[in-house]
Design a protein around this motif. Sequence first.
Motif, short mmCIF file in Angstrom:
data_model
loop_
_atom_site.label_atom_id
_atom_site.label_comp_id
_atom_site.label_asym_id
_atom_site.label_seq_id
_atom_site.Cartn_x
_atom_site.Cartn_y
_atom_site.Cartn_z
N GLU A 451 -5.99 10.20 2.86
CA GLU A 451 -6.60 8.96 2.38
C GLU A 451 -5.90 7.70 2.88
O GLU A 451 -6.50 6.64 2.95
CB GLU A 451 -6.67 8.94 0.85
CG GLU A 451 -7.66 9.92 0.25
CD GLU A 451 -7.15 11.36 0.26
OE1 GLU A 451 -5.95 11.56 0.59
OE2 GLU A 451 -7.95 12.27 -0.02
N ARG A 739 -5.02 0.68 0.50
CA ARG A 739 -5.66 0.24 -0.73
C ARG A 739 -5.48 -1.27 -0.93
O ARG A 739 -6.39 -1.97 -1.37
CB ARG A 739 -5.09 1.01 -1.92
CG ARG A 739 -5.36 2.51 -1.85
CD ARG A 739 -4.70 3.23 -3.00
NE ARG A 739 -5.32 2.87 -4.28
CZ ARG A 739 -4.78 3.13 -5.46
NH1 ARG A 739 -3.59 3.73 -5.53
NH2 ARG A 739 -5.39 2.78 -6.57
N ASP A 742 -7.91 -3.07 1.38
CA ASP A 742 -9.29 -3.08 0.89
C ASP A 742 -9.52 -4.17 -0.15
O ASP A 742 -10.52 -4.88 -0.10
CB ASP A 742 -9.64 -1.71 0.31
CG ASP A 742 -9.68 -0.62 1.37
OD1 ASP A 742 -9.81 -0.96 2.56
OD2 ASP A 742 -9.55 0.56 1.01
N SER A 922 -5.35 -1.70 -10.63
CA SER A 922 -5.60 -0.26 -10.56
C SER A 922 -4.24 0.45 -10.61
O SER A 922 -3.38 0.07 -11.40
CB SER A 922 -6.39 0.10 -9.31
OG SER A 922 -6.71 1.47 -9.30
N VAL A 978 -14.68 -1.88 -9.03
CA VAL A 978 -14.64 -0.73 -8.13
C VAL A 978 -13.20 -0.26 -7.97
O VAL A 978 -12.26 -1.05 -7.97
CB VAL A 978 -15.22 -1.07 -6.74
CG1 VAL A 978 -16.71 -1.35 -6.82
CG2 VAL A 978 -14.50 -2.26 -6.11
N ARG A 979 -13.02 1.06 -7.90
CA ARG A 979 -11.71 1.69 -7.63
C ARG A 979 -10.63 1.21 -8.61
O ARG A 979 -9.46 1.14 -8.26
CB ARG A 979 -11.26 1.40 -6.19
CG ARG A 979 -12.21 1.88 -5.11
CD ARG A 979 -11.60 1.69 -3.72
NE ARG A 979 -11.10 0.35 -3.53
CZ ARG A 979 -11.82 -0.69 -3.15
NH1 ARG A 979 -13.12 -0.54 -2.92
NH2 ARG A 979 -11.29 -1.89 -3.00
#
Length: 994
Positions: A451, A739, A742, A922, A978-979
């Motif tokens: 990932e 991450r 993004d 997150s 999101v996420r």
Amino acid sequence: MASSKYKDKDAGVVVAFNGSWVSWLHTGAAYAAFLLALIVGMSLHYKKIVQNEHYGYPDEWFPSVSATIGDRYPERSVFMLFIAITSGPRFALVGLWYLLTAKPGRTLPKVVAGFGIFRTLTCGGWTYITSTDDHDWHDIFMISYLVATIPWTFGCLALSPPNPRAIKLRKYFAGAFFGTLVPLVYFFIQHKVHRVAGAYTIYAFFEWALVLLDVAFDAVSALDFDTFEVVIKDVKGASKGLSERCLYNTPSGYEQNAINEIMILKVCLSSANKSSVPTAVLEKEKERATGGVFSNGYSTSEALDIAADVYHGFVFWSVLTSLGLVVWYFPLWHMGISGYEALVMSTVSPFLLAIKPLRSLIVRNLRVAHLLSLAGVLAWLVKTPEYRLFTVGFGVSMGCLSWAATFYSESVHGPRLESRILAFTVGLLMSAIVKFAWQTNNPIWPIMHAENGGYNGIGFALAVLAALRFTRKAPLQADHAVEKKGGSSLLSAISIGGLLFGLHSLLSDTSTMILWVWDGYPIRGPVSNVHAWYTIVAMSIGVVSGVFAQGLVATWTTYGVACVGAALLTLYSQWLGYYGGLVLAAYLMAISVPLIANASRKSPAVTFGLGFFIYNFLVLFHVWVVAYAFVPGGPLVREHTDWIMITMMLSLGAGVSDLTSQNNSANKKARARRSTSNPHRKYHLGALGVLNIAFLSAAFLRFPTNDYKPYHGEDRVITAGIWTIHFSLDNDMWSSERRMRDLIKEMELDVVGLLESDLQRIIMGNRDTTQFLAEDLGMYVDYGPGPNKHTWGAALLSKFPIVNSTHHLLPSPVGELAPAIHATLDVYGSLVDVFVFHSGQEEDPEDRRLQSEYLAKLMGSSTRPSFLLSYLVTTPLEGNYNTYVSETSGMHDVDRSDWDRWCEYILFKGLRRVGYARVSRSTITDTELQVAKFVVPATQEDSAYAWGVDEGLRDRRVSEEEVPAGWRFPALFRGEGVRGHRYHVFDEPRYYNF
């Protein structure tokens, strides 16, 4: 051209000519293609083909190769016509070279011929597909051509017939070709990055030189092909016609088969061209011309051995450099000593070799030991951080133990020991190159997975194969005496500790020393993604010197030069400091060979066990100088990187002392015997060449090509954010760069300040998150105070050009140092200042008070529109907050009503603030992302309004519908988001009166 002797003997000979004409035809057609295109282009489109994206005539006055051959008609057509003509002689040249060098049982001629054919095809690719046609495929063919040039060049040198003149010319042309690459890259950087007028013209001259030298290298084959006679013979008389053939009483039915008859090509050795010089004499001439490197032939099996050895060395360094990362995760989340730090002592496993039965067991079972060390690569499968750490620790302990035992067992045979040492050092070089290609992450580290860009599965499979081949030869001796007369095991152990620390701390990543000397904009020194090859070149020179010039390397004079280099790196910034670092890099790689060889011939438990213990001490020292506020005894070594460098150099000096003390004539003779006829050396030199070209290919792909456009330029909006990124390790011990990328991209940040961003230490993996983010997001980057400035880091990423930046270390008499960046950006034609700042800890109130006063004065010194992206450690509207937000600073809070803050704050002045949002983290880090939107005043009247608007009016909030669409925050993060990222605290962005 036809040879009469063949006509006399065989009337079927149609034509015969000397083989050298193949080379001359290839050379003439190739030069005609380029030079005629240049003449036509300069005659018809001179000013157009000297024009580039930055300058034209008269600043640039000579065209590049690509502009000449690929941009315009008719020069492009002229070039393609003659390059097509070149292809026939080119394939013939490769074929003749194979016929000349092929011998029964030799594989290398086939390999070289294969690269010759591949190189010819890729040449057609980049010449017929220009960058204007398809930029990606043009680059792919060009890189492939350059990569294939390495084995073709060195393969031709290795296979050269014993013709001293031809060998000498090949060496000159090859040396000039590769030497030209250095100024070529330099002037391309001056043009592309620094936009220096006239730099592209100088670059063009070197580019044309490469073309001329490349063709000239192949032209030398004319001297070797002179021994060939190419004969075209009609074996059935088809060229003479049926009537003539009938006169020779051809057999019945011959005429019916005439249309099926063929002409064949014969290549014959011409006895007239054979040299009268004995072959043995010519072979000696060849050996002298090539330094003996190519005198023993090539073997595919041996080449695979060296490839496996180097990869196995790469795996060791990958596992060793990952240990600090997985250890660091725990004090990071515990905010202090966690107990897991004890795993740094995994490296002292060679102490076990003091037990003779255990030493014999390990040496006799080295394959098992090396395979067990691969647990460190397999650790990525372990999801629980604690267990992953234990797995890596086991892998490191087995790796250190097995390598120490390998060095010890091979010490009775000089060439094999040298081969193992080179696998170890070239493996480090490969590790640094792989990290560069992955923008300072290693794809087989246990913090990587699919990932986030990891290739752990492939890396592990290759590691198993490499380990099996690395250990396929039985150890030479398991129980030989561990002490040799002369020398000191203690001095040798001290030197091994200093050597390992130097290699790891400075050379395990190509950007480390560059960031040591970085001091902001305008750029006055090296840049990580452009100049890192200089580090690789220095390391490569060091490896070669360590093998071929050990007598020079292991002297006090060379050691003194290295000490000067270390001092320059420590004390100076910009190019002077980096030049010192390059000297030190070359020395560390060079001295590795004699120091490890010396240690291998003594007690491995002492030299490597104690050596790794000293290395661990230096690693902790290396962390203590910046983590002094959190560790026992830390204040004693606060900010003393200079002490670390002195300790490291004194440790290396201990090894030099031990080496020089053994410098009696017997040892000199032994070293002389060991230094000759080592067949592995040519393969290691080949590995260095392949790794360097691999680095250049990665550098080419990483070369900055972004246009750096802000997200909402038409609205004159700056979207700015502040984020404490927790050293780019997420809550589950995975690397978090992708991450982060993004979220930054989806929040449309034009400017972002990153805190806790300095990862250039052993304990943090010697990484640089900003390289990946800047290149992927298309942003300029200022790394902030470098790793030798003893902070946890502050960095600035910007879509807008950074006109100037200065780095500050704020007053910190007790606690950790507080870094700050003051940068001036060119925002839509206006100069805007941005400050990125990380305050000291809550436990040090006096530090924080002094820092608030310093920063308030710094911000107040700017008369330009400004904003602050910061970590302040204060309560809103209380204490030091009123120093930051004051008449002294002139700054305003982005939202005075946001009472739920303690660390992150955004302040501003001279700008129209239109929005503010808080976005949840997150599992990326321990701190949210705070974002503000500002509009840059377009006129002086707007600027006066922004400065003078009433505070109460400024804080009046409005609904999202009342602001233009370009000023709004992305709707993606509304609701559940999101996420794991969503607008929180307010549950939505806030917009303000404008």
